[in-house]
Design a protein around this motif. Structure first.
Motif, PDB file in Angstrom:
ATOM      1  N   LEU A 187       0.856  -1.190   0.000  1.00 34.42           N
ATOM      2  CA  LEU A 187       0.000   0.000   0.000  1.00 34.42           C
ATOM      3  C   LEU A 187       0.891   1.238   0.000  1.00 34.42           C
ATOM      4  O   LEU A 187       1.580   1.498   0.984  1.00 34.42           O
ATOM      5  CB  LEU A 187      -0.922   0.002   1.229  1.00 34.42           C
TER       6      LEU A 187
ATOM      7  N   GLN B 136      -7.676   4.241  -0.744  1.00 40.47           N
ATOM      8  CA  GLN B 136      -6.581   3.555  -0.042  1.00 40.47           C
ATOM      9  C   GLN B 136      -6.971   3.230   1.398  1.00 40.47           C
ATOM     10  O   GLN B 136      -6.486   2.247   1.957  1.00 40.47           O
ATOM     11  CB  GLN B 136      -5.317   4.413  -0.085  1.00 40.47           C
TER      12      GLN B 136
ATOM     13  N   TYR C 296      -8.559  -0.082   1.031  1.00 30.01           N
ATOM     14  CA  TYR C 296      -7.527  -1.115   0.880  1.00 30.01           C
ATOM     15  C   TYR C 296      -6.912  -1.451   2.233  1.00 30.01           C
ATOM     16  O   TYR C 296      -6.705  -2.618   2.569  1.00 30.01           O
ATOM     17  CB  TYR C 296      -6.428  -0.630  -0.071  1.00 30.01           C
TER      18      TYR C 296
ATOM     19  N   LEU D 237      -5.466  -8.940  -2.866  1.00 34.34           N
ATOM     20  CA  LEU D 237      -5.733  -7.592  -3.375  1.00 34.34           C
ATOM     21  C   LEU D 237      -5.580  -7.520  -4.889  1.00 34.34           C
ATOM     22  O   LEU D 237      -6.222  -6.715  -5.557  1.00 34.34           O
ATOM     23  CB  LEU D 237      -4.790  -6.589  -2.712  1.00 34.34           C
TER      24      LEU D 237
END
Length: 285
Positions: A35, A52, A55, A76
């Protein structure tokens, strides 16, 4: 990026606080390309978008279930219901394996604890004669040419045969001395092999097992090392055999009960000596 867009982003500190993690964790996720921030401003601040945040929600929650970084990264990159169900099934199987392993360890710990607790009531220095049903032994022979190093090597290999799964030996291996060496020549250091008690064969074991016959056995638990106590044991046992009209019928078996695992000093060791004997003539009439 203008101020309005920046206002809808989270700094590293803000995002970390939302999930109760450290900024260093976010830096680590960026380093391993799990990330990365949406952008880094001129003043060096790292900014993360709302997408994000979503995520990171997946990452943090999967990490709380102990999913590996590799598995999270894979998910992911292949995010859908079928992939998630596959990850859950895989993780559940891993957990069941851990549970079985921990249950095995608990059973082993319980057996060891029970075994040690049973030592408290041992009749030390007392000769007994009792009836024993057939027991199976794993055996490792020694030869006259085996020196100290090769004897240790054979002992180590024998111990691995009786080790419980990952190498832990719940009960120590013993050694065998010929009847003549004990009673006649008094060559107490001349062991002919190692032995250990074995569970009945299930038909799958490739290790040969030797039966120890059903019958009467003389047994004595004694404190100290066998080499130290052997002369006194010889006298005591020989006298007992003579007085009670017993005859030795097998080699002599010495089995450690408490050794260096539990006793820092050799004189505190506890060993068991046993061998098969014939019944007195009067008992056969």
């Amino acid at each position: 990026m203008d101020k309005n867009e920046t206002r809808n982003c989270f700094t590293a500190g803000e995002l970390a606080n939302l999930f109760g993690i450290s900024k260093q964790t976010l830096l680590y996720y960026d380093k391993i390309h799990l990330l990365s921030p949406d952008f880094i401003s001129e003043n060096g601040y790292r900014h993360y978008s709302i997408e994000q945040y979503l995520y990171l929600e997946i990452i943090v929650n999967m990490r709380s279930l102990d999913f590996s970084i590799a598995d999270i990264k894979h998910y992911l990159e292949h995010r859908n219901k079928a992939s998630f169900m596959e990850q859950l099934t895989k993780k559940a199987a891993e957990c069941q394996k851990i549970i079985r392993e921990n249950e095995r360890i608990c059973r082993s710990l319980q057996r060891i604890t029970t075994n040690i607790q049973s030592h408290q009531s041992l009749p030390l220095e007392q000769i007994t004669v009792c009836w024993r049903e057939q027991r199976l032994l794993r055996m490792t022979d020694l030869t006259a040419t085996d020196d100290g190093k090769s004897r240790i090597a054979k002992y180590a290999r024998h111990s691995q045969l009786i080790a419980h799964n990952r190498g832990f030996v719940e009960k120590q291996a013993g050694w065998i001395i010929k009847q003549n060496d004990f009673f006649v020549t008094q060559n107490y250091n001349r062991s002919t092999g190692y032995f250990s008690f074995s569970a009945p064969s299930t038909g799958h074991s490739k290790t040969p097992k030797t039966p120890l016959p059903t019958g009467l056995y003389l047994e004595i638990y004694f404190r100290g090392t066998f080499c130290q106590q052997a002369p006194e044991l010889n006298k005591k046992i020989s006298h007992f055999l003579t007085v009670n009209n017993f005859q030795p019928q097998s080699d002599i078996y010495i089995l450690p009960i408490e050794n260096h695992w539990l006793c820092p000093e050799p004189h505190d060791y506890i060993n068991m000596l046993f061998f098969q004997v014939s019944a007195p003539e009067q008992s056969k009439q």
